[in-house]
Design a protein around this motif. Structure first.
Motif, short mmCIF file in Angstrom:
data_model
loop_
_atom_site.label_atom_id
_atom_site.label_comp_id
_atom_site.label_asym_id
_atom_site.label_seq_id
_atom_site.Cartn_x
_atom_site.Cartn_y
_atom_site.Cartn_z
N SER A 86 0.82 -1.21 0.00
CA SER A 86 0.00 0.00 0.00
C SER A 86 0.85 1.26 0.00
CB SER A 86 -0.93 0.02 1.22
OG SER A 86 -1.78 -1.09 1.21
N VAL A 87 1.88 1.28 0.85
CA VAL A 87 2.75 2.46 0.94
C VAL A 87 3.46 2.71 -0.39
CG1 VAL A 87 4.88 3.33 2.00
CG2 VAL A 87 3.08 2.41 3.44
N VAL A 88 3.98 1.63 -0.98
CA VAL A 88 4.66 1.77 -2.27
C VAL A 88 3.69 2.25 -3.35
CG1 VAL A 88 5.81 0.48 -4.13
CG2 VAL A 88 6.45 0.08 -1.75
N SER A 89 2.50 1.68 -3.38
CA SER A 89 1.50 2.04 -4.41
C SER A 89 1.01 3.47 -4.24
CB SER A 89 0.31 1.08 -4.36
OG SER A 89 0.73 -0.24 -4.59
N ILE A 90 0.75 3.88 -3.01
CA ILE A 90 0.27 5.24 -2.77
C ILE A 90 1.37 6.25 -3.10
CG2 ILE A 90 -0.45 6.86 -0.96
CD1 ILE A 90 -1.94 4.44 0.34
N TYR A 91 2.61 5.92 -2.74
CA TYR A 91 3.73 6.80 -3.09
C TYR A 91 3.82 6.97 -4.61
CZ TYR A 91 8.42 8.41 -4.10
OH TYR A 91 9.49 9.11 -4.61
N PHE A 96 3.73 10.04 -9.29
CA PHE A 96 3.89 9.85 -10.73
C PHE A 96 2.58 9.93 -11.52
CE2 PHE A 96 7.34 7.37 -8.69
CZ PHE A 96 8.39 8.18 -9.08
N ILE A 97 1.48 9.50 -10.92
CA ILE A 97 0.21 9.50 -11.65
C ILE A 97 -0.58 10.78 -11.42
CG2 ILE A 97 -2.01 8.30 -11.92
CD1 ILE A 97 -0.51 5.70 -11.24
N ASP A 98 -0.65 11.24 -10.17
CA ASP A 98 -1.40 12.47 -9.89
C ASP A 98 -0.61 13.40 -8.96
OD1 ASP A 98 -3.26 14.44 -9.59
OD2 ASP A 98 -4.83 13.18 -8.74
N PRO A 99 0.40 14.09 -9.50
CA PRO A 99 1.20 15.01 -8.69
C PRO A 99 0.37 16.17 -8.10
CG PRO A 99 2.26 14.59 -10.81
CD PRO A 99 0.88 14.02 -10.88
N ASP A 100 -0.77 16.49 -8.75
CA ASP A 100 -1.61 17.58 -8.23
C ASP A 100 -2.19 17.20 -6.86
OD1 ASP A 100 -1.18 19.21 -10.38
OD2 ASP A 100 -2.94 18.52 -11.48
N ALA A 101 -2.54 15.93 -6.68
CA ALA A 101 -3.03 15.48 -5.37
C ALA A 101 -1.94 15.60 -4.33
CB ALA A 101 -3.53 14.03 -5.47
N ARG A 102 -0.70 15.31 -4.71
CA ARG A 102 0.43 15.46 -3.80
C ARG A 102 0.60 16.92 -3.40
NH1 ARG A 102 5.62 14.92 -6.73
NH2 ARG A 102 5.45 17.16 -6.78
N LYS A 103 0.51 17.82 -4.38
CA LYS A 103 0.64 19.25 -4.10
C LYS A 103 -0.46 19.72 -3.16
CE LYS A 103 2.79 20.31 -8.54
NZ LYS A 103 2.58 20.90 -9.88
N LEU A 104 -1.69 19.22 -3.39
CA LEU A 104 -2.81 19.59 -2.53
C LEU A 104 -2.58 19.12 -1.10
CD1 LEU A 104 -5.69 20.75 -2.20
CD2 LEU A 104 -6.58 18.51 -2.88
N LEU A 105 -2.13 17.89 -0.94
CA LEU A 105 -1.85 17.35 0.39
C LEU A 105 -0.75 18.14 1.09
CD1 LEU A 105 -2.04 13.51 -0.28
CD2 LEU A 105 -3.54 14.81 1.25
N ASN A 106 0.29 18.48 0.36
CA ASN A 106 1.38 19.27 0.94
C ASN A 106 0.89 20.65 1.36
OD1 ASN A 106 3.76 17.64 0.97
ND2 ASN A 106 3.79 17.73 -1.24
N TYR A 107 0.09 21.28 0.50
CA TYR A 107 -0.45 22.61 0.81
C TYR A 107 -1.34 22.56 2.05
CZ TYR A 107 -3.37 26.76 0.52
OH TYR A 107 -4.07 27.91 0.82
#
Length: 199
Positions: A86-91, A96-107
């Motif tokens: 799960s950790v590997v897949s979510i990372y 790589f697939i949705d960097p915008d979601a990563r940016k939103l989480l960081n913000y």
């Protein structure tokens, strides 16, 4: 029917990803970080503890005599496989697939930290009575504020490989403690059962 620890681990992985994608699909708005945090704090621990318990209990029901090592393995292996995959897949998904979601989480992570700082500052200021203490609190608050400026938070990323490794290390502690508990609990029960049969 007793499923193998590996099979249970894959089932846990699928269930974890289902939780991740439900949160992602329905709550990836202004509260995405908070809801993700709550899912990780309340839903997943119950899911993993339940799967570990079922794994050991079904093995105990079939074999009746369970050693500590057997019980520990039956609890730990499914959680480790499910958690690691799960950790590997979510990372991979967030990076790589949705960097915008990563940016939103960081913000939202930084925003939450700022809100917590403001809340602590406001509540502490209300109870302080001496001007010297108030001035000291104000000074500390002003010193922390620059760390939330756009320039300072621009490079902050809580979803790096090192951060994910830290998260998984913390999760591993949970797995080990839970497995130790199940190992001791089911080993003790098997000893009591054998003693009762001998009597």
């Amino acid at each position: 029917m007793t499923k193998s620890p590996t099979t249970l681990g894959i089932i846990l992985f699928v269930a974890t990803m289902a939780v991740f994608f439900v949160v992602y699909a329905f709550f990836s708005g202004v509260n995405y970080f908070d809801i993700s945090l709550k899912a990780n704090a309340f839903i997943l621990p119950v899911l993993y503890a339940g799967a570990a318990f079922w794994s050991v209990k079904s093995y105990y029901d079939t074999h009746r005599t369970v050693t500590f090592k057997d019980a520990f393995k039956r609890a730990f292996v499914p959680m480790f496989i499910g958690g690691f995959l799960s950790v590997v897949s979510i990372y991979a998904y967030l990076n790589f697939i949705d960097p915008d979601a990563r940016k939103l989480l960081n913000y939202q992570y930084v925003t939450r930290q700022k809100e917590e700082l403001d809340k602590e500052y406001t509540s502490a200021r209300k109870i302080l009575k001496h001007q010297k203490d108030i001035d000291e609190l104000d000074q500390k608050y002003r010193e922390r504020l620059p760390s939330f400026s756009p320039e300072a938070v621009k490079g902050k990323d809580m979803l790096t490989v090192s951060h994910f490794s830290g998260y998984f290390a913390a999760i591993l502690i949970f797995y080990v403690v839970l497995s130790l508990f199940f190992g001791a609990f089911f080993r003790t029960r098997s000893v009591h059962t054998e003693t009762e049969h001998q009597e």
